[in-house]
Design a protein around this motif. Sequence first.
Motif, PDB file in Angstrom:
ATOM      1  N   LEU A 160       4.052  31.148  -6.211  1.00  0.00           N
ATOM      2  CA  LEU A 160       3.598  30.398  -7.387  1.00  0.00           C
ATOM      3  C   LEU A 160       4.561  29.263  -7.692  1.00  0.00           C
ATOM      4  N   ALA A 161       4.029  28.068  -7.879  1.00  0.00           N
ATOM      5  CA  ALA A 161       4.827  26.914  -8.285  1.00  0.00           C
ATOM      6  C   ALA A 161       3.955  26.021  -9.154  1.00  0.00           C
ATOM      7  N   LEU A 162       4.426  25.701 -10.338  1.00  0.00           N
ATOM      8  CA  LEU A 162       3.724  24.810 -11.252  1.00  0.00           C
ATOM      9  C   LEU A 162       4.511  23.508 -11.355  1.00  0.00           C
ATOM     10  N   THR A 163       3.818  22.387 -11.139  1.00  0.00           N
ATOM     11  CA  THR A 163       4.481  21.080 -11.140  1.00  0.00           C
ATOM     12  C   THR A 163       3.880  20.193 -12.222  1.00  0.00           C
ATOM     13  N   PHE A 164       4.740  19.514 -12.954  1.00  0.00           N
ATOM     14  CA  PHE A 164       4.339  18.564 -13.988  1.00  0.00           C
ATOM     15  C   PHE A 164       5.055  17.256 -13.696  1.00  0.00           C
ATOM     16  N   GLY A 165       4.354  16.149 -13.864  1.00  0.00           N
ATOM     17  CA  GLY A 165       5.012  14.862 -13.629  1.00  0.00           C
ATOM     18  C   GLY A 165       4.284  13.721 -14.307  1.00  0.00           C
ATOM     19  N   ILE A 166       4.999  12.655 -14.505  1.00  0.00           N
ATOM     20  CA  ILE A 166       4.409  11.412 -15.011  1.00  0.00           C
ATOM     21  C   ILE A 166       4.773  10.314 -14.022  1.00  0.00           C
ATOM     22  N   ASP A 167       3.769   9.821 -13.285  1.00  0.00           N
ATOM     23  CA  ASP A 167       3.968   8.686 -12.382  1.00  0.00           C
ATOM     24  C   ASP A 167       3.870   7.400 -13.188  1.00  0.00           C
ATOM     25  N   ASN A 168       4.539   6.352 -12.716  1.00  0.00           N
ATOM     26  CA  ASN A 168       4.515   5.056 -13.396  1.00  0.00           C
ATOM     27  C   ASN A 168       4.827   5.248 -14.881  1.00  0.00           C
ATOM     28  N   LEU A 169       5.985   5.801 -15.136  1.00  0.00           N
ATOM     29  CA  LEU A 169       6.419   6.203 -16.468  1.00  0.00           C
ATOM     30  C   LEU A 169       6.327   5.083 -17.505  1.00  0.00           C
ATOM     31  N   PHE A 170       6.643   3.857 -17.105  1.00  0.00           N
ATOM     32  CA  PHE A 170       6.644   2.742 -18.060  1.00  0.00           C
ATOM     33  C   PHE A 170       5.382   1.893 -17.961  1.00  0.00           C
ATOM     34  N   ASP A 171       4.349   2.425 -17.304  1.00  0.00           N
ATOM     35  CA  ASP A 171       3.036   1.779 -17.214  1.00  0.00           C
ATOM     36  C   ASP A 171       3.141   0.347 -16.679  1.00  0.00           C
ATOM     37  N   ALA A 172       3.882   0.187 -15.590  1.00  0.00           N
ATOM     38  CA  ALA A 172       4.062  -1.144 -14.996  1.00  0.00           C
ATOM     39  C   ALA A 172       2.767  -1.592 -14.317  1.00  0.00           C
ATOM     40  N   ALA A 173       2.451  -2.868 -14.452  1.00  0.00           N
ATOM     41  CA  ALA A 173       1.307  -3.450 -13.740  1.00  0.00           C
ATOM     42  C   ALA A 173       1.844  -4.032 -12.433  1.00  0.00           C
ATOM     43  N   TYR A 174       1.311  -3.567 -11.315  1.00  0.00           N
ATOM     44  CA  TYR A 174       1.812  -4.025 -10.020  1.00  0.00           C
ATOM     45  C   TYR A 174       0.734  -3.848  -8.965  1.00  0.00           C
ATOM     46  N   VAL A 175       0.926  -4.531  -7.842  1.00  0.00           N
ATOM     47  CA  VAL A 175       0.060  -4.357  -6.679  1.00  0.00           C
ATOM     48  C   VAL A 175       0.952  -3.906  -5.531  1.00  0.00           C
ATOM     49  N   SER A 176       0.683  -2.717  -5.007  1.00  0.00           N
ATOM     50  CA  SER A 176       1.474  -2.188  -3.900  1.00  0.00           C
ATOM     51  C   SER A 176       1.406  -3.136  -2.712  1.00  0.00           C
ATOM     52  N   HIS A 177       2.541  -3.333  -2.052  1.00  0.00           N
ATOM     53  CA  HIS A 177       2.567  -4.194  -0.867  1.00  0.00           C
ATOM     54  C   HIS A 177       1.761  -3.600   0.284  1.00  0.00           C
ATOM     55  N   ALA A 178       1.463  -2.321   0.217  1.00  0.00           N
ATOM     56  CA  ALA A 178       0.675  -1.683   1.271  1.00  0.00           C
ATOM     57  C   ALA A 178      -0.820  -1.681   0.948  1.00  0.00           C
ATOM     58  N   SER A 179      -1.202  -2.259  -0.199  1.00  0.00           N
ATOM     59  CA  SER A 179      -2.602  -2.216  -0.605  1.00  0.00           C
ATOM     60  C   SER A 179      -3.425  -3.298   0.079  1.00  0.00           C
ATOM     61  N   THR A 180      -4.737  -3.160  -0.041  1.00  0.00           N
ATOM     62  CA  THR A 180      -5.664  -4.177   0.450  1.00  0.00           C
ATOM     63  C   THR A 180      -5.813  -5.247  -0.618  1.00  0.00           C
ATOM     64  N   SER A 181      -5.744  -6.480  -0.235  1.00  0.00           N
ATOM     65  CA  SER A 181      -5.979  -7.551  -1.206  1.00  0.00           C
ATOM     66  C   SER A 181      -6.543  -8.759  -0.490  1.00  0.00           C
ATOM     67  N   GLY A 182      -7.101  -9.653  -1.245  1.00  0.00           N
ATOM     68  CA  GLY A 182      -7.712 -10.847  -0.688  1.00  0.00           C
ATOM     69  C   GLY A 182      -9.037 -11.101  -1.373  1.00  0.00           C
ATOM     70  N   THR A 183      -9.942 -11.768  -0.722  1.00  0.00           N
ATOM     71  CA  THR A 183     -11.266 -11.989  -1.288  1.00  0.00           C
ATOM     72  C   THR A 183     -12.311 -11.487  -0.308  1.00  0.00           C
ATOM     73  N   SER A 184     -13.440 -11.081  -0.850  1.00  0.00           N
ATOM     74  CA  SER A 184     -14.517 -10.583  -0.023  1.00  0.00           C
ATOM     75  C   SER A 184     -15.842 -10.929  -0.678  1.00  0.00           C
TER      76      SER A 184
END
Length: 196
Positions: A160-184
Amino acid sequence: GFNHQGGIKFAKSINDHSVAANLTVFNTRINDYIIKKYQGSSKPYLLLNGEDAELTGFEASFYYGYDAFNSRLSYSRSNNKFLESGDPINATGRGARSTDIGDSVSLNLEYVAYNIDAIFGWNSNYVMEENNVLEGNPIKEAYDVHKIYAQWAPSQVEGLALTFGIDNLFDAAYVSHASTSGTSKSRSGQVFSLDD
């Protein structure tokens, strides 16, 4: 593809103190890198062989621990390019940016509370500005993201393991460099931007 990778590791403990370091370098060469070519909204993408491509980089990390406290600082760097043109490997689509994820620094701090079978942690990740983009395309802006987490794994209950977390703690607006972007373009002909 041909991948070459090598590294060195160091680790030492003195009483309650532990230190470790790691360095890994890599070079990957891909012959006839497969690219996608847009053929129109009613047709599938065409897959074809492009130029030879190369991906290079390294990761270096340093670990320090004292009693129940652990910390790790790491720096990673990667670059990619087509060998003939020297251009970065780009995603498919009009206005698509390169797939290079660039350089980043990560810090992880963790404390183990043995008396309550719990782990508490903090992680910060800073991704640096990436300018390895096709000529005329905007650079990928730097960003930093932080998270906190806690895990409880009671020794009385096996598995048994229970995990709690908050990702992006300060609610930053960003686009990951590994994401898809451009126009389509959608089937209806509407042009939209991708940043996900």
